[in-house]
Motif scaffolding. Structure first.
Motif, PDB file in Angstrom:
ATOM      1  N   THR A 141       7.234  -1.541  33.358  1.00  0.00           N
ATOM      2  CA  THR A 141       6.845  -3.164  33.185  1.00  0.00           C
ATOM      3  C   THR A 141       5.633  -3.301  32.235  1.00  0.00           C
ATOM      4  O   THR A 141       5.708  -4.360  31.880  1.00  0.00           O
ATOM      5  CB  THR A 141       6.319  -2.464  34.829  1.00  0.00           C
ATOM      6  N   ASP A 142       5.113  -2.559  31.946  1.00  0.00           N
ATOM      7  CA  ASP A 142       3.933  -2.717  31.279  1.00  0.00           C
ATOM      8  C   ASP A 142       4.368  -2.382  29.879  1.00  0.00           C
ATOM      9  O   ASP A 142       3.906  -2.982  28.527  1.00  0.00           O
ATOM     10  CB  ASP A 142       3.042  -1.387  30.422  1.00  0.00           C
ATOM     11  N   ALA A 143       5.852  -2.577  29.336  1.00  0.00           N
ATOM     12  CA  ALA A 143       6.056  -3.118  28.545  1.00  0.00           C
ATOM     13  C   ALA A 143       7.471  -4.389  28.955  1.00  0.00           C
ATOM     14  O   ALA A 143       8.293  -4.457  28.272  1.00  0.00           O
ATOM     15  CB  ALA A 143       7.230  -1.392  27.905  1.00  0.00           C
ATOM     16  N   ARG A 166       5.127  -7.932  41.658  1.00  0.00           N
ATOM     17  CA  ARG A 166       6.219  -8.150  42.484  1.00  0.00           C
ATOM     18  C   ARG A 166       7.283  -7.313  42.329  1.00  0.00           C
ATOM     19  O   ARG A 166       7.870  -6.590  42.859  1.00  0.00           O
ATOM     20  CB  ARG A 166       5.996  -9.246  42.193  1.00  0.00           C
ATOM     21  N   THR A 167       8.062  -7.213  41.027  1.00  0.00           N
ATOM     22  CA  THR A 167       9.061  -7.248  40.030  1.00  0.00           C
ATOM     23  C   THR A 167       8.667  -5.295  40.539  1.00  0.00           C
ATOM     24  O   THR A 167       9.930  -4.943  40.777  1.00  0.00           O
ATOM     25  CB  THR A 167       9.323  -7.545  38.920  1.00  0.00           C
ATOM     26  N   GLU A 168       7.467  -4.827  39.848  1.00  0.00           N
ATOM     27  CA  GLU A 168       8.120  -3.913  39.763  1.00  0.00           C
ATOM     28  C   GLU A 168       8.239  -2.332  41.616  1.00  0.00           C
ATOM     29  O   GLU A 168       8.585  -2.112  41.455  1.00  0.00           O
ATOM     30  CB  GLU A 168       6.125  -2.898  39.601  1.00  0.00           C
ATOM     31  N   PHE A 176      16.388   0.470  43.251  1.00  0.00           N
ATOM     32  CA  PHE A 176      17.176  -0.099  41.991  1.00  0.00           C
ATOM     33  C   PHE A 176      16.778   0.407  40.665  1.00  0.00           C
ATOM     34  O   PHE A 176      17.603   0.345  40.048  1.00  0.00           O
ATOM     35  CB  PHE A 176      16.967  -1.624  41.842  1.00  0.00           C
ATOM     36  N   ALA A 177      15.420   0.679  40.661  1.00  0.00           N
ATOM     37  CA  ALA A 177      14.567   1.406  39.433  1.00  0.00           C
ATOM     38  C   ALA A 177      13.447   2.568  39.942  1.00  0.00           C
ATOM     39  O   ALA A 177      12.951   2.194  40.567  1.00  0.00           O
ATOM     40  CB  ALA A 177      14.713   0.795  37.972  1.00  0.00           C
ATOM     41  N   ARG A 178      13.922   3.214  38.560  1.00  0.00           N
ATOM     42  CA  ARG A 178      11.842   4.541  38.649  1.00  0.00           C
ATOM     43  C   ARG A 178      11.262   3.989  37.685  1.00  0.00           C
ATOM     44  O   ARG A 178      11.266   3.400  36.725  1.00  0.00           O
ATOM     45  CB  ARG A 178      12.456   5.685  38.588  1.00  0.00           C
ATOM     46  N   ILE A 179      10.267   3.450  37.890  1.00  0.00           N
ATOM     47  CA  ILE A 179       8.761   2.269  38.074  1.00  0.00           C
ATOM     48  C   ILE A 179       8.203   3.778  37.013  1.00  0.00           C
ATOM     49  O   ILE A 179       7.307   4.813  37.613  1.00  0.00           O
ATOM     50  CB  ILE A 179       8.545   2.035  38.684  1.00  0.00           C
TER      51      ILE A 179
END
Length: 193
Positions: A141-143, A166-168, A176-179
């Motif tokens: 997310t931070d990228a 919100r996306t994260e 759906f993904a590993r953050i």
């Protein structure tokens, strides 16, 4: 001996088109996005991962995403290497209008790491589709970055920072993904990871 799954870094829409939208770019929710993407690219190259440069194109529109105007190219801070993969999409996700899935499978990729521009649009949608296609997904997310959205009369506006959170939350909570953060991702040293 178990082999580490091959990883691909998907750099989504880090292209000059977005900088041509000067008001949006100046108000980006994450001014460090290009710096963080650069760190991810460097680590992927060191680890022998696959680097994929994804750009978005809207031919015939006359806007900043129309390739005839010259902005559908990776931002000048980055220099994709000749052996690195490139795809140009005409859809929100990086799979539907390209042969990205085939290229990843051909390279033995089982995990994708997603970064880029428009957290909630092309990045999030690509993460969801990648997950549906069976890839393990890491979302950095931070990228990623985005800017505020005004939803229209009666709906107000949502800040870029809130959109990113919100996306994260959705991607992580719905599996759906590993953050991960850029720092966590760049600390990984296994070959192909």
């Amino acid at each position: 001996m178990t082999q580490t799954p091959r990883t691909a870094l998907l750099v989504i829409d880090a292209q000059e088109s977005f900088r041509q939208r000067t008001d949006d770019w100046a108000a980006t929710a994450n001014p460090r996005v290009l710096e963080n993407i650069a760190l991810l690219v460097e680590r992927a190259r060191i680890n022998g991962g696959v680097v994929v440069w994804v750009t978005h194109s809207e031919p015939g529109t006359g806007g900043v995403f129309d390739p005839d105007n010259g902005f559908v190219r990776v931002v000048s801070e980055f220099e994709p290497r000749p052996h690195e993969l490139r795809v140009t999409k005409t859809t929100v996700n990086a799979f539907a209008s390209t042969d990205l899935q085939r290229q990843l499978v051909d390279h033995g990729v089982e995990r994708v790491v997603i970064c880029g521009i428009r957290t909630e649009q092309c990045c999030e949608t690509t993460a969801r589709v990648a997950s549906d296609l069976g890839f393990a997904v890491e979302f950095v997310t931070d990228a990623t970055t985005t800017s505020a959205i005004t939803a229209g009369e009666g709906y107000g506006a949502v800040s870029g920072e809130d959109i990113m959170r919100r996306t994260e939350s959705i991607l992580g909570a719905r599996e759906f993904a590993r953050i991960v953060t850029t720092a966590e991702r760049t600390a990984v040293t296994a070959v192909g990871s």
